[in-house]
Design a protein around this motif. Structure first.
Motif, PDB file in Angstrom:
ATOM      1  N   ARG A  43       0.832  -1.214   0.000  1.00  0.00           N
ATOM      2  CA  ARG A  43       0.000   0.000   0.000  1.00  0.00           C
ATOM      3  C   ARG A  43       0.863   1.259   0.000  1.00  0.00           C
ATOM      4  O   ARG A  43       0.446   2.292  -0.519  1.00  0.00           O
ATOM      5  N   THR A  46       1.656   1.636  -3.739  1.00  0.00           N
ATOM      6  CA  THR A  46       0.527   2.036  -4.570  1.00  0.00           C
ATOM      7  C   THR A  46      -0.174   3.288  -4.044  1.00  0.00           C
ATOM      8  O   THR A  46      -0.989   3.880  -4.751  1.00  0.00           O
ATOM      9  N   THR A  48      -2.462   3.474  -1.789  1.00  0.00           N
ATOM     10  CA  THR A  48      -3.894   3.201  -1.740  1.00  0.00           C
ATOM     11  C   THR A  48      -4.261   2.572  -0.398  1.00  0.00           C
ATOM     12  O   THR A  48      -3.427   1.952   0.254  1.00  0.00           O
ATOM     13  N   ASP A  49      -5.526   2.728  -0.028  1.00  0.00           N
ATOM     14  CA  ASP A  49      -6.012   2.149   1.225  1.00  0.00           C
ATOM     15  C   ASP A  49      -6.400   0.682   1.005  1.00  0.00           C
ATOM     16  O   ASP A  49      -6.295   0.172  -0.123  1.00  0.00           O
ATOM     17  N   LEU A  51      -9.083  -0.763   0.560  1.00  0.00           N
ATOM     18  CA  LEU A  51     -10.135  -0.982  -0.434  1.00  0.00           C
ATOM     19  C   LEU A  51      -9.698  -0.580  -1.836  1.00  0.00           C
ATOM     20  O   LEU A  51     -10.478  -0.654  -2.789  1.00  0.00           O
ATOM     21  N   GLY A  52      -8.435  -0.133  -1.981  1.00  0.00           N
ATOM     22  CA  GLY A  52      -7.914   0.245  -3.282  1.00  0.00           C
ATOM     23  C   GLY A  52      -8.122   1.699  -3.648  1.00  0.00           C
ATOM     24  O   GLY A  52      -7.782   2.125  -4.754  1.00  0.00           O
ATOM     25  N   ASN A  53      -8.655   2.505  -2.733  1.00  0.00           N
ATOM     26  CA  ASN A  53      -8.849   3.934  -2.996  1.00  0.00           C
ATOM     27  C   ASN A  53      -7.534   4.682  -2.803  1.00  0.00           C
ATOM     28  O   ASN A  53      -6.790   4.410  -1.856  1.00  0.00           O
ATOM     29  N   ALA A  54      -7.261   5.621  -3.684  1.00  0.00           N
ATOM     30  CA  ALA A  54      -6.027   6.405  -3.592  1.00  0.00           C
ATOM     31  C   ALA A  54      -6.009   7.224  -2.308  1.00  0.00           C
ATOM     32  O   ALA A  54      -7.035   7.762  -1.882  1.00  0.00           O
ATOM     33  N   TRP A  55      -4.829   7.286  -1.674  1.00  0.00           N
ATOM     34  CA  TRP A  55      -4.668   8.148  -0.510  1.00  0.00           C
ATOM     35  C   TRP A  55      -4.829   9.602  -0.933  1.00  0.00           C
ATOM     36  O   TRP A  55      -4.457   9.978  -2.054  1.00  0.00           O
ATOM     37  N   ALA A  56      -5.365  10.409  -0.056  1.00  0.00           N
ATOM     38  CA  ALA A  56      -5.469  11.844  -0.327  1.00  0.00           C
ATOM     39  C   ALA A  56      -4.065  12.410  -0.505  1.00  0.00           C
ATOM     40  O   ALA A  56      -3.135  12.025   0.213  1.00  0.00           O
ATOM     41  N   ARG A 126      -5.747   8.227   5.624  1.00  0.00           N
ATOM     42  CA  ARG A 126      -5.010   7.482   4.600  1.00  0.00           C
ATOM     43  C   ARG A 126      -4.791   6.082   5.162  1.00  0.00           C
ATOM     44  O   ARG A 126      -3.760   5.793   5.744  1.00  0.00           O
ATOM     45  N   ASN A 132     -12.519  -0.225   7.353  1.00  0.00           N
ATOM     46  CA  ASN A 132     -13.356   0.703   8.106  1.00  0.00           C
ATOM     47  C   ASN A 132     -12.739   0.889   9.483  1.00  0.00           C
ATOM     48  O   ASN A 132     -12.838  -0.003  10.335  1.00  0.00           O
TER      49      ASN A 132
END
Length: 158
Positions: A43, A46, A48-49, A51-56, A126, A132
């Motif tokens: 992570r 990449t 990403t978190d 769940l695959g969402n990009a870090w801010a 992040r 969750n």
């Protein structure tokens, strides 16, 4: 300390089945720790978190590419490893009943991993460990990884 529990019915049933076959679950727990630690390390690459969402991204006031005031002693190049030491503090430990994965505190007030995991008033979340953070829930892919480890052990001959 942050606690993550993989306690869905599927994981619990697989663990119960494995416990009936093994007298010492330490190798299983150690393998789970290795796999989850590897996923957290990925992570950072990449950004990403779970769940695959990009870090801010960095705030404009902090991003040197936007004229921000990032500290001059910053060695790291990733969002969460500004000084190049947070990722080095990532580790896991295991015993017969549990796995602990997280970031060792270089000193008692090193809260940066928690700040990133949960976010703060001034900093967005992040995530590195939780899908969750409010419930301590793992991402489906992390839970699948745990099940894969358990299934590997279950498939071994008695």
């Amino acid at each position: 300390m942050i606690t993550i529990e993989a306690n869905t019915p599927t994981v619990l049933q697989a663990l119960r089945e494995l416990e009936q076959r093994m007298t010492d679950m330490t190798p299983v727990m150690r393998n789970i720790g290795q796999r989850l630690e590897s996923r957290v390390r990925a992570r950072f690459e990449t950004e990403t978190d779970p769940l695959g969402n990009a870090w801010a991204p960095w705030a404009a006031s902090y991003d040197p590419a936007q004229g921000g005031n990032r500290p001059s002693n910053a060695r790291g190049t990733t969002l969460l490893d500004l000084h190049g030491d947070m990722l080095g503090d990532l580790s896991h430990s295991a015993d017969a009943t549990s796995v602990t994965i997280g970031f060792a505190a270089g000193d008692d007030d090193n809260q940066y991993p928690a700040y990133h995991e949960f976010g703060t008033r001034k900093m967005p979340r992040r995530g590195m460990l939780f899908a969750n953070p409010d419930t301590g829930q793992l991402a489906p892919d992390d839970e699948a990884e745990i099940l894969d480890v358990i299934q590997d052990f279950l498939s071994q001959p008695l």
